[in-house]
Write a protein that holds these residues in place. Structure first.
Motif, PDB file in Angstrom:
ATOM      1  N   VAL A  98       0.840  -1.198   0.000  1.00  0.00           N
ATOM      2  CA  VAL A  98       0.000   0.000   0.000  1.00  0.00           C
ATOM      3  C   VAL A  98       0.876   1.250   0.000  1.00  0.00           C
ATOM      4  O   VAL A  98       0.559   2.243  -0.672  1.00  0.00           O
ATOM      5  CB  VAL A  98      -0.968  -0.012   1.197  1.00  0.00           C
ATOM      6  N   ASP A  99       1.990   1.224   0.730  1.00  0.00           N
ATOM      7  CA  ASP A  99       2.933   2.343   0.691  1.00  0.00           C
ATOM      8  C   ASP A  99       3.401   2.605  -0.739  1.00  0.00           C
ATOM      9  O   ASP A  99       3.455   3.755  -1.198  1.00  0.00           O
ATOM     10  CB  ASP A  99       4.159   2.045   1.560  1.00  0.00           C
ATOM     11  N   ARG A 100       3.732   1.535  -1.449  1.00  0.00           N
ATOM     12  CA  ARG A 100       4.248   1.684  -2.813  1.00  0.00           C
ATOM     13  C   ARG A 100       3.139   1.992  -3.800  1.00  0.00           C
ATOM     14  O   ARG A 100       3.370   2.640  -4.822  1.00  0.00           O
ATOM     15  CB  ARG A 100       5.021   0.416  -3.201  1.00  0.00           C
ATOM     16  N   GLN A 101       1.932   1.531  -3.515  1.00  0.00           N
ATOM     17  CA  GLN A 101       0.800   1.840  -4.376  1.00  0.00           C
ATOM     18  C   GLN A 101       0.589   3.349  -4.492  1.00  0.00           C
ATOM     19  O   GLN A 101       0.191   3.861  -5.536  1.00  0.00           O
ATOM     20  CB  GLN A 101      -0.465   1.184  -3.821  1.00  0.00           C
ATOM     21  N   HIS A 122      -7.558  -5.907   5.131  1.00  0.00           N
ATOM     22  CA  HIS A 122      -6.450  -5.153   5.723  1.00  0.00           C
ATOM     23  C   HIS A 122      -6.933  -3.811   6.275  1.00  0.00           C
ATOM     24  O   HIS A 122      -7.807  -3.166   5.679  1.00  0.00           O
ATOM     25  CB  HIS A 122      -5.373  -4.916   4.651  1.00  0.00           C
ATOM     26  N   PRO A 123      -6.387  -3.364   7.403  1.00  0.00           N
ATOM     27  CA  PRO A 123      -6.803  -2.077   7.965  1.00  0.00           C
ATOM     28  C   PRO A 123      -6.622  -0.896   7.012  1.00  0.00           C
ATOM     29  O   PRO A 123      -7.323   0.123   7.141  1.00  0.00           O
ATOM     30  CB  PRO A 123      -5.897  -1.919   9.202  1.00  0.00           C
ATOM     31  N   ARG A 124      -5.706  -1.020   6.063  1.00  0.00           N
ATOM     32  CA  ARG A 124      -5.466   0.083   5.131  1.00  0.00           C
ATOM     33  C   ARG A 124      -6.223  -0.085   3.819  1.00  0.00           C
ATOM     34  O   ARG A 124      -5.933   0.595   2.838  1.00  0.00           O
ATOM     35  CB  ARG A 124      -3.957   0.224   4.882  1.00  0.00           C
ATOM     36  N   LEU A 125      -7.218  -0.960   3.813  1.00  0.00           N
ATOM     37  CA  LEU A 125      -8.034  -1.117   2.611  1.00  0.00           C
ATOM     38  C   LEU A 125      -8.662   0.196   2.154  1.00  0.00           C
ATOM     39  O   LEU A 125      -8.645   0.482   0.947  1.00  0.00           O
ATOM     40  CB  LEU A 125      -9.109  -2.178   2.846  1.00  0.00           C
ATOM     41  N   GLU A 130      -9.164   4.147  -2.137  1.00  0.00           N
ATOM     42  CA  GLU A 130      -9.197   5.551  -2.533  1.00  0.00           C
ATOM     43  C   GLU A 130      -8.180   5.826  -3.636  1.00  0.00           C
ATOM     44  O   GLU A 130      -8.459   6.569  -4.579  1.00  0.00           O
ATOM     45  CB  GLU A 130      -8.919   6.440  -1.325  1.00  0.00           C
ATOM     46  N   ARG A 131      -7.003   5.225  -3.532  1.00  0.00           N
ATOM     47  CA  ARG A 131      -6.002   5.383  -4.589  1.00  0.00           C
ATOM     48  C   ARG A 131      -6.531   4.819  -5.910  1.00  0.00           C
ATOM     49  O   ARG A 131      -6.366   5.421  -6.971  1.00  0.00           O
ATOM     50  CB  ARG A 131      -4.710   4.677  -4.188  1.00  0.00           C
ATOM     51  N   LEU A 132      -7.206   3.674  -5.844  1.00  0.00           N
ATOM     52  CA  LEU A 132      -7.784   3.079  -7.045  1.00  0.00           C
ATOM     53  C   LEU A 132      -8.888   3.962  -7.607  1.00  0.00           C
ATOM     54  O   LEU A 132      -8.954   4.193  -8.820  1.00  0.00           O
ATOM     55  CB  LEU A 132      -8.321   1.690  -6.726  1.00  0.00           C
ATOM     56  N   ARG A 133      -9.756   4.464  -6.742  1.00  0.00           N
ATOM     57  CA  ARG A 133     -10.856   5.323  -7.189  1.00  0.00           C
ATOM     58  C   ARG A 133     -10.324   6.586  -7.868  1.00  0.00           C
ATOM     59  O   ARG A 133     -10.820   7.001  -8.912  1.00  0.00           O
ATOM     60  CB  ARG A 133     -11.729   5.712  -5.994  1.00  0.00           C
ATOM     61  N   ALA A 134      -9.298   7.175  -7.277  1.00  0.00           N
ATOM     62  CA  ALA A 134      -8.761   8.422  -7.809  1.00  0.00           C
ATOM     63  C   ALA A 134      -8.026   8.216  -9.130  1.00  0.00           C
ATOM     64  O   ALA A 134      -8.026   9.105  -9.994  1.00  0.00           O
ATOM     65  CB  ALA A 134      -7.826   9.053  -6.780  1.00  0.00           C
ATOM     66  N   ALA A 161     -16.628  -2.077   2.011  1.00  0.00           N
ATOM     67  CA  ALA A 161     -16.593  -0.646   1.723  1.00  0.00           C
ATOM     68  C   ALA A 161     -17.637  -0.329   0.658  1.00  0.00           C
ATOM     69  O   ALA A 161     -18.098  -1.224  -0.061  1.00  0.00           O
ATOM     70  CB  ALA A 161     -15.194  -0.237   1.240  1.00  0.00           C
ATOM     71  N   ASP A 162     -17.997   0.937   0.555  1.00  0.00           N
ATOM     72  CA  ASP A 162     -18.960   1.375  -0.453  1.00  0.00           C
ATOM     73  C   ASP A 162     -18.239   1.619  -1.773  1.00  0.00           C
ATOM     74  O   ASP A 162     -17.649   2.675  -1.981  1.00  0.00           O
ATOM     75  CB  ASP A 162     -19.673   2.646   0.010  1.00  0.00           C
ATOM     76  N   VAL A 163     -18.271   0.627  -2.645  1.00  0.00           N
ATOM     77  CA  VAL A 163     -17.592   0.725  -3.932  1.00  0.00           C
ATOM     78  C   VAL A 163     -18.571   0.545  -5.090  1.00  0.00           C
ATOM     79  O   VAL A 163     -18.154   0.368  -6.235  1.00  0.00           O
ATOM     80  CB  VAL A 163     -16.469  -0.340  -4.046  1.00  0.00           C
ATOM     81  N   GLU A 164     -19.877   0.592  -4.814  1.00  0.00           N
ATOM     82  CA  GLU A 164     -20.863   0.172  -5.803  1.00  0.00           C
ATOM     83  C   GLU A 164     -20.851   1.024  -7.068  1.00  0.00           C
ATOM     84  O   GLU A 164     -20.980   0.497  -8.177  1.00  0.00           O
ATOM     85  CB  GLU A 164     -22.256   0.138  -5.188  1.00  0.00           C
ATOM     86  N   ASP A 165     -20.726   2.334  -6.937  1.00  0.00           N
ATOM     87  CA  ASP A 165     -20.713   3.178  -8.139  1.00  0.00           C
ATOM     88  C   ASP A 165     -19.494   2.871  -9.003  1.00  0.00           C
ATOM     89  O   ASP A 165     -19.593   2.752 -10.235  1.00  0.00           O
ATOM     90  CB  ASP A 165     -20.724   4.655  -7.754  1.00  0.00           C
TER      91      ASP A 165
END
Length: 394
Positions: A98-101, A122-125, A130-134, A161-165
């Motif tokens: 996640v750091d490298r992502q 994972h706690p940092r999911l 958010e990185r993927l969404r952005a 998490a709310d990822v439906e859209d």
């Protein structure tokens, strides 16, 4: 007969024994691919094998391959994981990813890290999502492999998490990429990424990752997703229909018609991991169908003595060294056979220059082995569509 996890216990004894052999090989080889000096996985391990002696060296690094390893080793007992991940437990290792992502600019890498985080809860999911969404442009053309990983990541995360859209847009992008009437996925979800002369050519990866993602999407949806499941099954049935006589999973296809453009190279990872992984995910998501048992078995057994090599002693599996030979290929300069078949099939589907196949026979071996091959191997044979799973390695 040796023991086998539930995912492949129903297969025949020879297949089970070979699969257990491959899993043991992977557990020997994967630690040698970790670069302790930089705390990350290498891109590849290149080797030579002469007179019974094997010499190998590491080259490069890869966030993508590290994320795939995380997806695979998560299904091993937790006490086995640190030895494979440079001493890290899985939660710590995924935190490093996640750091490298956060600094990656590759959609596939970003999606795979989010998927790995979602798979283990994972706690940092939230950060990874958010990185993927952005980063995901959603409406722009993307490579089908990476678009599939986005769907797989979001489908895995949707109960956390709310990822439906985002998932709805990613789902539509992937499903709509298939050309009307074709049973196969293209190389890209839209125009602009592939040169026009080869935009009809898709590869094996362009088929297996959508099969897997859509199967997992179907399983993750309340009430299922019939359209996704049917698309996955249509493509799975086609690649099985086209499988080579000795179990080869061919490499390049015509995304307009569903035929083969060029069969070679035949990749070891396709035989032992990616092909079985997609088909087993689909079978489980569809309720335990066994339609794909024979293609899976044939694909695996190709590894024991590729027909292309005849009686030549060129083992594809180096058990003691934890290595697999990456592929059998034609050895043609500048990939001339692939180029020729791309041009001729562009003009007319199925049109090939048979003489060039006879001149450049598939007798060459690529002696390198990459970490993701073992990540998908673990995933193929040990995973489940039920994630996050109880007892998953942390």
């Amino acid at each position: 007969m040796t023991s086998a996890p539930a995912r492949y216990v129903h297969l025949d004894g020879e297949t089970i024994d070979l699969t257990n052999r491959l899993l043991a090989l992977a557990s020997r080889g994967l630690p040698t691919m970790y670069r302790t000096e930089t705390d990350e996985f290498a891109f590849t391990r290149v080797f030579t094998a002469e007179n019974g002696l094997v010499s190998a060296h590491l080259s490069g690094t890869s966030l993508r391959y590290a994320a795939i390893v995380a997806l695979g080793v998560a299904w091993l007992p937790a006490d086995q994981v640190p030895a494979l991940l440079g001493g890290h437990d899985l939660e710590k290792f995924v935190a490093l990813l996640v750091d490298r992502q956060a600094t990656s600019s590759n959609l596939g890498d970003i999606a795979l890290v989010a998927w790995a985080a979602a798979q283990i809860g994972h706690p940092r999911l939230p950060e990874a999502l958010e990185r993927l969404r952005a980063f995901d442009r959603r409406t722009a053309a993307e490579y089908v492999v990476e678009a599939s990983w986005v769907v797989a990541a979001l489908a895995t995360a949707r109960k956390q998490a709310d990822v439906e859209d985002h998932l709805a847009a990613a789902r539509r992008r992937l499903l709509d990429s298939v050309r009307p009437g074709s049973p196969l996925f293209p190389h890209a979800t839209g125009p602009g990424l592939v040169k026009p002369y080869r935009d009809h050519v898709a590869c094996f990866a362009d088929q297996v990752y959508p099969i897997q993602a859509l199967a997992r999407l179907h399983h993750s949806a309340d009430g299922g997703d019939a359209e996704a499941l049917q698309a996955a099954r249509t493509t799975a049935e086609q690649i099985c229909r086209l499988q080579g006589p000795d179990g080869q999973w061919w490499w390049h296809y015509d995304a307009r018609t569903g035929g083969v453009v060029e069969g070679y190279p035949v990749y070891t990872v396709h035989q032992h991991a990616m092909g079985p992984m997609a088909l087993l995910d689909l079978a489980e998501a569809a309720g335990g169908i066994t339609d794909f048992d024979e293609p899976i078995r044939k694909g695996l057994l190709w590894l024991l003595g590729p027909a292309e090599l005849g009686d030549t002693e060129n083992p594809m599996l180096l058990d003691d060294e934890g290595l697999t030979v990456r592929k059998v290929f034609r050895g043609d300069p500048r990939k001339i056979v692939r180029a020729a078949h791309t041009v001729t099939t562009r003009a007319r589907s199925g049109l090939k220059l048979s003489v060039i196949d006879r001149v450049y026979k598939p007798l060459s071996l690529d002696r390198e082995c990459r970490p993701y091959e073992f990540g998908w191997l673990y995933f193929a044979w040990l995973a489940s569509v039920e994630v996050p799973a109880e007892g998953i390695a942390r």
